[in-house]
Design a protein around this motif. Structure first.
Motif, PDB file in Angstrom:
ATOM      1  N   ALA A 193       3.509  -4.113   2.736  1.00 15.53           N
ATOM      2  CA  ALA A 193       3.671  -2.658   2.722  1.00 15.53           C
ATOM      3  C   ALA A 193       4.903  -2.326   1.896  1.00 15.53           C
ATOM      4  O   ALA A 193       5.914  -3.033   1.970  1.00 15.53           O
ATOM      5  N   VAL A 194       4.796  -1.276   1.094  1.00 12.23           N
ATOM      6  CA  VAL A 194       5.940  -0.820   0.311  1.00 12.23           C
ATOM      7  C   VAL A 194       5.974   0.704   0.355  1.00 12.23           C
ATOM      8  O   VAL A 194       4.932   1.361   0.314  1.00 12.23           O
ATOM      9  N   ARG A 195       7.161   1.250   0.499  1.00 10.23           N
ATOM     10  CA  ARG A 195       7.340   2.707   0.492  1.00 10.23           C
ATOM     11  C   ARG A 195       7.217   3.208  -0.933  1.00 10.23           C
ATOM     12  O   ARG A 195       7.739   2.588  -1.863  1.00 10.23           O
ATOM     13  N   THR A 196       6.536   4.316  -1.134  1.00 13.24           N
ATOM     14  CA  THR A 196       6.342   4.882  -2.466  1.00 13.24           C
ATOM     15  C   THR A 196       7.280   6.072  -2.670  1.00 13.24           C
ATOM     16  O   THR A 196       7.741   6.679  -1.694  1.00 13.24           O
ATOM     17  N   PRO A 197       7.573   6.420  -3.919  1.00 14.12           N
ATOM     18  CA  PRO A 197       8.523   7.510  -4.185  1.00 14.12           C
ATOM     19  C   PRO A 197       8.113   8.851  -3.582  1.00 14.12           C
ATOM     20  O   PRO A 197       8.965   9.692  -3.307  1.00 14.12           O
ATOM     21  N   GLU A 250      -9.894 -13.572  -2.771  1.00 12.72           N
ATOM     22  CA  GLU A 250      -8.599 -13.048  -3.201  1.00 12.72           C
ATOM     23  C   GLU A 250      -7.864 -12.430  -2.020  1.00 12.72           C
ATOM     24  O   GLU A 250      -8.490 -11.898  -1.117  1.00 12.72           O
ATOM     25  N   GLY A 251      -6.559 -12.477  -2.069  1.00  7.86           N
ATOM     26  CA  GLY A 251      -5.727 -11.809  -1.081  1.00  7.86           C
ATOM     27  C   GLY A 251      -4.395 -11.416  -1.691  1.00  7.86           C
ATOM     28  O   GLY A 251      -3.894 -12.101  -2.580  1.00  7.86           O
ATOM     29  N   ILE A 252      -3.837 -10.312  -1.252  1.00  3.69           N
ATOM     30  CA  ILE A 252      -2.519  -9.865  -1.702  1.00  3.69           C
ATOM     31  C   ILE A 252      -1.528 -10.157  -0.579  1.00  3.69           C
ATOM     32  O   ILE A 252      -1.779  -9.837   0.579  1.00  3.69           O
ATOM     33  N   TYR A 253      -0.384 -10.759  -0.944  1.00  2.00           N
ATOM     34  CA  TYR A 253       0.616 -11.108   0.060  1.00  2.00           C
ATOM     35  C   TYR A 253       1.914 -10.333  -0.067  1.00  2.00           C
ATOM     36  O   TYR A 253       2.685 -10.271   0.883  1.00  2.00           O
ATOM     37  N   THR A 254       2.171  -9.770  -1.223  1.00  2.00           N
ATOM     38  CA  THR A 254       3.379  -8.975  -1.394  1.00  2.00           C
ATOM     39  C   THR A 254       3.148  -7.892  -2.441  1.00  2.00           C
ATOM     40  O   THR A 254       2.330  -8.066  -3.345  1.00  2.00           O
ATOM     41  N   MET A 259       7.478  -2.193  -6.041  1.00  2.00           N
ATOM     42  CA  MET A 259       7.408  -1.087  -6.999  1.00  2.00           C
ATOM     43  C   MET A 259       7.894  -1.578  -8.350  1.00  2.00           C
ATOM     44  O   MET A 259       8.919  -2.247  -8.429  1.00  2.00           O
ATOM     45  N   ALA A 260       7.172  -1.221  -9.405  1.00  2.00           N
ATOM     46  CA  ALA A 260       7.588  -1.536 -10.765  1.00  2.00           C
ATOM     47  C   ALA A 260       8.500  -0.422 -11.281  1.00  2.00           C
ATOM     48  O   ALA A 260       8.503   0.694 -10.742  1.00  2.00           O
ATOM     49  N   ALA A 261       9.252  -0.692 -12.322  1.00  2.00           N
ATOM     50  CA  ALA A 261      10.189   0.282 -12.876  1.00  2.00           C
ATOM     51  C   ALA A 261       9.502   1.551 -13.358  1.00  2.00           C
ATOM     52  O   ALA A 261      10.080   2.633 -13.320  1.00  2.00           O
ATOM     53  N   ASP A 262       8.234   1.435 -13.780  1.00  3.18           N
ATOM     54  CA  ASP A 262       7.506   2.601 -14.290  1.00  3.18           C
ATOM     55  C   ASP A 262       6.795   3.392 -13.195  1.00  3.18           C
ATOM     56  O   ASP A 262       6.051   4.317 -13.474  1.00  3.18           O
ATOM     57  N   GLY A 263       7.006   3.027 -11.918  1.00  2.92           N
ATOM     58  CA  GLY A 263       6.378   3.735 -10.808  1.00  2.92           C
ATOM     59  C   GLY A 263       5.072   3.125 -10.349  1.00  2.92           C
ATOM     60  O   GLY A 263       4.497   3.556  -9.358  1.00  2.92           O
ATOM     61  N   GLY A 264       4.588   2.117 -11.072  1.00  4.10           N
ATOM     62  CA  GLY A 264       3.377   1.406 -10.654  1.00  4.10           C
ATOM     63  C   GLY A 264       3.708   0.348  -9.611  1.00  4.10           C
ATOM     64  O   GLY A 264       4.824   0.310  -9.080  1.00  4.10           O
ATOM     65  N   PHE A 265       2.755  -0.507  -9.335  1.00  2.00           N
ATOM     66  CA  PHE A 265       2.934  -1.547  -8.326  1.00  2.00           C
ATOM     67  C   PHE A 265       2.662  -2.913  -8.930  1.00  2.00           C
ATOM     68  O   PHE A 265       1.774  -3.074  -9.763  1.00  2.00           O
ATOM     69  N   LEU A 266       3.380  -3.906  -8.465  1.00  2.00           N
ATOM     70  CA  LEU A 266       3.123  -5.288  -8.808  1.00  2.00           C
ATOM     71  C   LEU A 266       2.706  -5.978  -7.521  1.00  2.00           C
ATOM     72  O   LEU A 266       3.452  -5.967  -6.537  1.00  2.00           O
ATOM     73  N   SER A 267       1.499  -6.521  -7.527  1.00  2.00           N
ATOM     74  CA  SER A 267       0.973  -7.215  -6.355  1.00  2.00           C
ATOM     75  C   SER A 267       0.861  -8.696  -6.661  1.00  2.00           C
ATOM     76  O   SER A 267       0.479  -9.080  -7.767  1.00  2.00           O
ATOM     77  N   ALA A 268       1.162  -9.540  -5.678  1.00  2.00           N
ATOM     78  CA  ALA A 268       1.037 -10.985  -5.849  1.00  2.00           C
ATOM     79  C   ALA A 268       0.270 -11.539  -4.665  1.00  2.00           C
ATOM     80  O   ALA A 268       0.392 -11.063  -3.540  1.00  2.00           O
ATOM     81  N   GLY A 269      -0.536 -12.537  -4.930  1.00  3.53           N
ATOM     82  CA  GLY A 269      -1.321 -13.168  -3.872  1.00  3.53           C
ATOM     83  C   GLY A 269      -1.916 -14.458  -4.372  1.00  3.53           C
ATOM     84  O   GLY A 269      -1.302 -15.159  -5.157  1.00  3.53           O
TER      85      GLY A 269
END
Length: 103
Positions: A35-39, A81-85, A88-98
């Motif tokens: 989970a990540v808080r968004t702007p 597939e699964g996302i584990y983390t 927030m990216a610098a441009d306001g997008g998201f980076l997901s890793a899994g």
């Protein structure tokens, strides 16, 4: 539905402000792992989902600050597939890793 979101206040007691589950109908299993808080004051929740027709897929849900779903999406590369983390990216997008695996 397995994605579970609890929001508490910032006091030492952590008083519960709201609690809600998120997910898709007819799914065997879903698991929230990030989970990540968004702007905008909302959250992006991520993890995986599993059903008979497509196997395991990465799953993400964007919720507004009040808790309502703004969008949800699965990501399927043809294997499990699964996302584990999520960050927030610098441009306001998201980076997901899994990871990926054979279903």
């Amino acid at each position: 539905a397995l994605f579970f979101h609890q929001y508490t206040d910032s006091t030492v007691l952590g008083n519960l402000q709201r609690s809600r589950t998120y997910g898709r109908a007819g799914v065997l299993d879903e698991g929230g792992t990030a989970a990540v808080r968004t702007p905008d004051g909302g959250f992006r929740l991520a993890g995986n989902t599993h059903n008979f027709s497509s196997g395991f897929e990465a799953y993400a849900v964007k919720i507004a600050g009040a808790g309502n779903v703004q969008w949800s999406r699965t990501y399927d590369g043809g294997v499990g597939e699964g996302i584990y983390t999520v960050v927030m990216a610098a441009d306001g997008g998201f980076l997901s890793a899994g990871d990926t695996w054979l279903d």
